[in-house]
Design a protein around this motif. Structure first.
Motif, PDB file in Angstrom:
ATOM      1  N   PRO A 132       5.657  -5.596  -7.338  1.00  0.00           N
ATOM      2  CA  PRO A 132       4.572  -4.879  -6.641  1.00  0.00           C
ATOM      3  C   PRO A 132       4.760  -4.813  -5.131  1.00  0.00           C
ATOM      4  CG  PRO A 132       3.877  -7.087  -7.187  1.00  0.00           C
ATOM      5  CD  PRO A 132       5.270  -6.953  -7.723  1.00  0.00           C
TER       6      PRO A 132
ATOM      7  N   ASN B  54       9.841  -3.744 -11.524  1.00  0.00           N
ATOM      8  CA  ASN B  54       8.402  -3.546 -11.546  1.00  0.00           C
ATOM      9  C   ASN B  54       7.721  -4.539 -10.604  1.00  0.00           C
ATOM     10  OD1 ASN B  54       6.074  -2.327 -12.379  1.00  0.00           O
ATOM     11  ND2 ASN B  54       5.755  -3.731 -14.068  1.00  0.00           N
TER      12      ASN B  54
ATOM     13  N   SER C  96      -5.202  -2.312   3.940  1.00  0.00           N
ATOM     14  CA  SER C  96      -5.340  -3.184   2.778  1.00  0.00           C
ATOM     15  C   SER C  96      -4.168  -2.997   1.820  1.00  0.00           C
ATOM     16  CB  SER C  96      -6.671  -2.887   2.084  1.00  0.00           C
ATOM     17  OG  SER C  96      -6.550  -2.932   0.700  1.00  0.00           O
ATOM     18  N   ILE C  97      -3.714  -1.754   1.661  1.00  0.00           N
ATOM     19  CA  ILE C  97      -2.572  -1.494   0.783  1.00  0.00           C
ATOM     20  C   ILE C  97      -1.343  -2.234   1.301  1.00  0.00           C
ATOM     21  CG2 ILE C  97      -0.962   0.291   0.015  1.00  0.00           C
ATOM     22  CD1 ILE C  97      -3.244   2.189  -0.184  1.00  0.00           C
ATOM     23  N   ILE C  98      -1.104  -2.097   2.610  1.00  0.00           N
ATOM     24  CA  ILE C  98       0.080  -2.737   3.182  1.00  0.00           C
ATOM     25  C   ILE C  98      -0.050  -4.256   3.098  1.00  0.00           C
ATOM     26  CG2 ILE C  98       1.362  -3.080   5.323  1.00  0.00           C
ATOM     27  CD1 ILE C  98       0.733  -0.179   6.011  1.00  0.00           C
TER      28      ILE C  98
ATOM     29  N   VAL D 147       7.782   1.447  -3.205  1.00  0.00           N
ATOM     30  CA  VAL D 147       7.374   2.485  -4.144  1.00  0.00           C
ATOM     31  C   VAL D 147       6.129   3.196  -3.638  1.00  0.00           C
ATOM     32  CG1 VAL D 147       6.647   2.908  -6.495  1.00  0.00           C
ATOM     33  CG2 VAL D 147       8.381   1.213  -6.041  1.00  0.00           C
ATOM     34  N   LEU D 148       5.246   2.424  -2.999  1.00  0.00           N
ATOM     35  CA  LEU D 148       4.027   3.039  -2.478  1.00  0.00           C
ATOM     36  C   LEU D 148       4.383   4.070  -1.413  1.00  0.00           C
ATOM     37  CD1 LEU D 148       1.706  -0.071  -2.142  1.00  0.00           C
ATOM     38  CD2 LEU D 148       1.819   1.571  -3.991  1.00  0.00           C
TER      39      LEU D 148
ATOM     40  N   HIS E   2      -1.559  -6.087   0.975  1.00  0.00           N
ATOM     41  CA  HIS E   2      -1.406  -6.674  -0.357  1.00  0.00           C
ATOM     42  C   HIS E   2      -0.009  -6.483  -0.939  1.00  0.00           C
ATOM     43  CE1 HIS E   2      -5.832  -6.696  -0.242  1.00  0.00           C
ATOM     44  NE2 HIS E   2      -5.664  -7.783  -0.941  1.00  0.00           N
ATOM     45  N   ALA E   3       0.736  -5.515  -0.412  1.00  0.00           N
ATOM     46  CA  ALA E   3       2.051  -5.252  -1.006  1.00  0.00           C
ATOM     47  C   ALA E   3       3.175  -5.930  -0.230  1.00  0.00           C
ATOM     48  CB  ALA E   3       2.297  -3.751  -1.079  1.00  0.00           C
TER      49      ALA E   3
ATOM     50  N   PRO F 199      -8.077   1.712   1.937  1.00  0.00           N
ATOM     51  CA  PRO F 199      -7.633   1.620   3.326  1.00  0.00           C
ATOM     52  C   PRO F 199      -6.145   1.281   3.389  1.00  0.00           C
ATOM     53  CG  PRO F 199      -9.629   0.345   2.985  1.00  0.00           C
ATOM     54  CD  PRO F 199      -9.166   0.787   1.639  1.00  0.00           C
TER      55      PRO F 199
ATOM     56  N   TYR G  40       5.039  -9.466  -1.007  1.00  0.00           N
ATOM     57  CA  TYR G  40       5.974  -9.535  -2.126  1.00  0.00           C
ATOM     58  C   TYR G  40       7.362  -9.070  -1.694  1.00  0.00           C
ATOM     59  CZ  TYR G  40       2.051 -10.631  -5.045  1.00  0.00           C
ATOM     60  OH  TYR G  40       0.970 -11.261  -5.586  1.00  0.00           O
TER      61      TYR G  40
END
Lengths: 326, 615
Positions: free
Chosen positions: A272, A270, A93-95, A276-277, A97-98, A90, A101
């Motif tokens: 997270p 690197n 959820s991606i947004i 990059v997503l 969790h990223a 979803p 950071y």
């Protein structure tokens, strides 16, 4: 009364802008040639018509465009940002969790560099000698690409000297928790990416501030104050308040764009984050992640602008006057 | 206010000097029991039906009936002990004795039947299209797949393991019977849904830190411990590393044990002699499947096999492997390393090539063919066809630097023939669209050759609606052989059909293998040894999700602990110029004072702030 009207007008304009921007974000990726699902399949080596059909149905891409558009708005008002094609998860959820950071890196970098940069710029604007020495440095910093400086930090501080970790947001053998070990690890991993942004950003803030201060110090009202025999402190105070206005706008825009992440920094360290997503989503025509991510960007840029419009009305009486009287 | 801020920053930096120096090595995951791998996509999904994006989900957590070793073409019985066609339309699978799920329940034939039916209910597979009529449980360990008429044996064979659009993983009926198959496609199996991930394999999914890492922990009660031996790593941690140069740094420092990254392996080996790959000499990386130069066989003059042969002859793969991407030399037929190893001897490939093949890089002969075809050169030296200069559009993908450099070399090589090649770059999706519509003259791709079996390769490339038959090639004779091929399981007959198809391939030149594409693969022997390589290809170095049962799981199950780990102290790590620590947390470097550097840098920036106030 006047301020309320001002607010109402602003809200209306922002509402229109929002709808227009989100619609464009929905439409533009879909105008790109090619089919994201077929591309995904063929990249994996499998070209399988049945599977393509399955995924097209799953994502509703088999429906006519107008219907997809309606579906998009309907689910948007249900708080559903869709399901990423590329990452099979979803979008919300991606947004979720990223993004933390990125904010952890970008918010302090932007705010601190704004403070420090304005300070140094103001000093340079007032003091010719100081100006002569620092301006080349500021121009050097401002013209330095983020990734280049970041790579130097990684190579020199991280790899060659081995002072600080340079990869990831925390040690690879840890998982996020509220333990002391994790926090220490997080902070030590945080320093280099933060510095890479902070130092480069100082340059452009300082240049902007310095130029504004020089301009304002030459303005008629300062001359007038000087003629009246005002102290230097008073003159600087007035010049400074005028010079800071465009910088505030710049800060707001930067903060608004914060949710788009810092692509170069994320790649080099690197880290997270979300940049990059989003980049991968664009390269792979992941409509849903693109839509979702840009939605967040649009909202935050608009919100930042809106806030700054209000703040402006407070810190600059001229703006307030022009709206209430006009 | 600002002074406080500055003070806070200073305090932070000072704190770091004392704080970070003592980041201890008391990790939950001891380095010598943990295998670190990485992927360039973040772990976001553990859905076993779509394969998710966690390495080992397919193969290590959930298992198939058989595992494929892609590098040798061997099909290894896994949950199934054996299988055979007991009747022309009945495929009988015998399971191994003593199989059990990770929750202790026995794994039976019922689970196999349930799994295959469940995949179809989700809509991910269509076994009915392959002719499957019914799945019948004979007893606890035997299950019959009953077909309508004679099925395509060759395609059915691919359903024993798992990949994109093919095969199935065996899932527990007692858990999944309660989940509506319609829900499955959008489930991520993370968070609360992780409880459904009860597999039968040697590892369990311990934790997924979303978009950052996935942690697998060994299942000590694996049924296969007696059959295959207990796997060595207690933990397998998959990190998310996007950038190649980051991966290179991590390999050099020993923070990564294995991965699929394009790094300068020669340089990396110099700095860390523990690094190994598939080969000991160039190209180092494992050559896997050839990249083909496709012809649009529907368009003149590419519809003429003689013309295609002339172009094949003008191409010199040696030059491509030397100046182009890191690659190996291809064979004339479109087989990857594994399939060549398996079939080249059996079909007498050398003789076939001698008789029907072409000689790469033979410009003189190629020129002669074109002259015979009447494609005369014009005043500028370009060949003409029907009075017009031949200008071929080579369609390739804009982001694929390996293909672009190959295309440029081919462009040069064909110039010697008097054929003008124009390189058109599109992004991947647009390129695939062009291939699909036949809107190209020449094209590059490996989709048809990156296939598990010889039948799958030729079926994809030469059958009328083959999935990778971009050039629209059609030959009724080849089609007929493929139809016959589908109905056999006899290895001798298979060899015969492969030989016939290869002969047609060499005569008709539907496409030309131009180089053998490599998979990037590097492994670190500091903590784990016995990585698969050319001499010991027990596993496959594809460290991607969704290819677990193509041999990745085999590779991860075969690694052995490096005995050197216990005696690290006696073996100073001279590999790197900087002191290496035993923990991957680089923060715990020996010198605590090291933090002074960055603190100093920040201090420099903060200093004016402090000074300003004092004035």
């Amino acid at each position: 009364m006047g301020f309320k009207k001002y607010l109402a007008r602003k809200t209306f304009v922002y509402g229109i802008t929002f709808i227009f921007a989100v619609t464009l974000n929905w439409l533009l990726p879909r105008l790109m040639p090619g089919n994201p699902i077929e591309a995904m399949m063929s990249k994996s080596g499998a070209v399988n018509d049945a599977l393509v059909k399955f995924y097209e149905e799953l994502y509703g891409l088999n429906q006519p465009l107008w219907k997809q558009f309606v579906n998009f708005w309907v689910s948007l008002f249900h708080g559903d940002l869709g399901y990423s094609i590329l990452y099979n998860a979803p979008v919300s959820s991606i947004i979720k969790h990223a993004l933390p950071y990125d904010i952890a890196i970008l918010l302090p970098a932007i705010v601190l560099s704004w403070l420090v940069g304005n300070w140094l710029g103001a000093l340079a604007g007032k003091n010719k000698k100081y100006d002569k020495y620092t301006m080349p440095l500021f121009y050097f910093l401002a013209s330095m690409p983020y990734f280049w400086f970041a790579m130097i930090l990684v190579y020199v501080v991280g790899v060659k000297l081995g002072w600080l970790p340079y990869s990831g947001a925390y040690a690879p053998d840890l998982v996020p928790s509220l333990s002391w070990t994790f926090i220490k690890s997080f902070l030590s991993h945080w320093i280099l990416p933060f510095l890479s942004l902070f130092i480069v950003m100082i340059g452009s803030w300082a240049i902007g501030m310095r130029n504004m201060i020089i301009y304002e110090l030459e303005a008629d009202y300062v001359r007038y104050l000087e003629a009246l025999g005002a102290s230097e402190k008073l003159m600087t105070k007035h010049a400074y308040r005028n010079a800071i206005l465009p910088q505030v706008t710049g800060l707001a825009l930067q903060l608004g764009m914060m949710v788009a992440g810092a692509i170069a920094t994320e790649i080099v360290f690197n880290y997270p984050g979300i940049g990059v997503l989003i980049m991968n989503a664009a390269l792979n025509q992941d409509y849903f992640l693109l839509q979702g991510a840009f939605l967040i960007v649009v909202i935050s840029v608009l919100a930042a602008n809106f806030l700054i419009d209000i703040v402006y009305a407070f810190i600059d009486p001229r703006v307030r006057a022009s709206y209430t009287e006009g | 206010m600002k002074r406080y801020l500055a003070l806070a920053v200073m305090a932070l930096m000072l704190g770091s000097v004392f704080g970070f120096a003592s980041v201890s090595a008391t990790s939950e995951y001891p380095r010598n029991e943990t295998l670190y791998t990485a992927n360039s996509a973040p772990p976001t999904n553990a859905n076993p039906f779509q394969g998710g994006n966690i390495i080992g989900l397919d193969g290590l957590i959930f298992e198939p009936l058989a595992m494929l070793n892609f590098m040798t073409g061997e099909l290894k019985p896994w949950l199934a002990e054996s299988w055979k066609w007991v009747k022309p339309n009945v495929f009988e699978v015998k399971l191994r004795p003593g199989l059990k799920w990770q929750d202790g329940q026995p794994l039976t034939a019922e689970d196999v039947k349930f799994s295959y039916e469940y995949y179809q209910e989700i809509g991910l597979r269509n076994w009915t299209k392959l002719g499957l009529k019914e799945i019948k449980v004979v007893d606890d360990r035997t299950v019959d797949f009953i077909f309508n008429g004679t099925p395509n044996y060759q395609l059915w064979q691919l359903q024993l393991f798992y990949g994109w659009g093919q095969g199935a993983l065996i899932i527990p009926e007692h858990i999944f019977k309660n989940i509506d198959p319609k829900q499955i496609p959008k489930m991520t199996f993370l968070g609360d849904e992780q409880k459904y991930l009860v597999g039968s394999g040697p590892y369990k999914l311990k934790e997924v830190v979303q978009q950052q890492k996935a942690i697998l922990v060994r299942n000590d009660n694996w049924w296969g411990n007696k059959v295959f031996g207990e796997p060595a790593p207690k933990y397998i941690i998959q990190l998310y590393v996007k950038d190649n140069s980051q991966a290179a740094n991590m390999f050099i420092k020993g923070d990564l044990d294995v991965g699929t990254y394009y790094i300068d392996i020669v340089q990396a080996k110099k700095q860390n002699p523990n690094l190994v790959s598939w080969l000991e000499e160039p190209p180092y990386f494992p050559p896997v499947a050839p990249v083909l130069l496709y012809f649009n066989t529907k368009k003149p003059p590419m519809d003429n096999p003689q013309f295609r042969r002339a172009i094949a002859m003008a191409i010199n793969p040696e030059q491509i492997t030397k100046n182009g991407p890191i690659s190996g030399k291809p064979a004339e037929i479109p087989f990857g390393t594994g399939l060549l190893q398996k079939w080249a001897g059996k079909i007498g490939l050398d003789d076939l090539v001698k008789e029907y093949g072409w000689q790469y890089g033979n410009i003189a002969e190629a020129n002669k063919i074109l002259d015979e075809l009447g494609m005369k050169k014009n005043a500028d030296g370009w060949r003409t066809y029907n009075g017009k200069v031949i200008e071929l559009h080579l369609v390739t993908c804009a982001g694929c630097s390996d293909w672009i450099s190959t295309a440029e070399i081919i462009q040069n090589q064909l110039r010697a023939l008097g054929i003008k090649v124009v390189i058109d770059k599109y992004d991947w999706g647009a390129m695939m669209e062009k291939y699909k519509k036949g809107d190209f003259d020449l094209g590059l791709h490996w989709a048809g050759t990156f296939q598990p079996t010889a039948y799958a390769v030729y079926n994809a490339l030469m059958s009328k609606d083959g999935s990778a038959n971009f050039g629209g090639y059609y030959n009724p004779q080849a089609q007929q052989i493929l139809d016959e091929f589908a109905k056999t399981t006899d290895p001798n007959k298979e060899a015969q059909y492969i030989k016939q198809l290869s002969e047609i391939w060499l005569k008709d030149v539907p496409a030309v293998p131009v180089y053998m594409a490599t998979l990037f693969y590097e492994a670190n022997t500091k903590y784990w040894t016995n990585w698969p390589n050319e001499k010991n290809p027990y596993g496959v170095p594809i460290f991607w999700a969704k290819y677990g049962t193509w041999g990745t799981a085999l590779a991860l199950l075969g690694v052995k602990p490096a005995s050197a780990t216990q005696t690290t102290s006696s073996q100073p790590s001279t590999s790197t110029s900087q002191p290496t620590t035993n923990t991957p947390s680089t923060s715990s470097t020996s010198s605590g004072g090291g933090i002074c550097g960055p603190a100093f840098i920040v201090g420099l920036a903060v200093l004016p702030l402090l000074l300003r106030r004092r004035r």
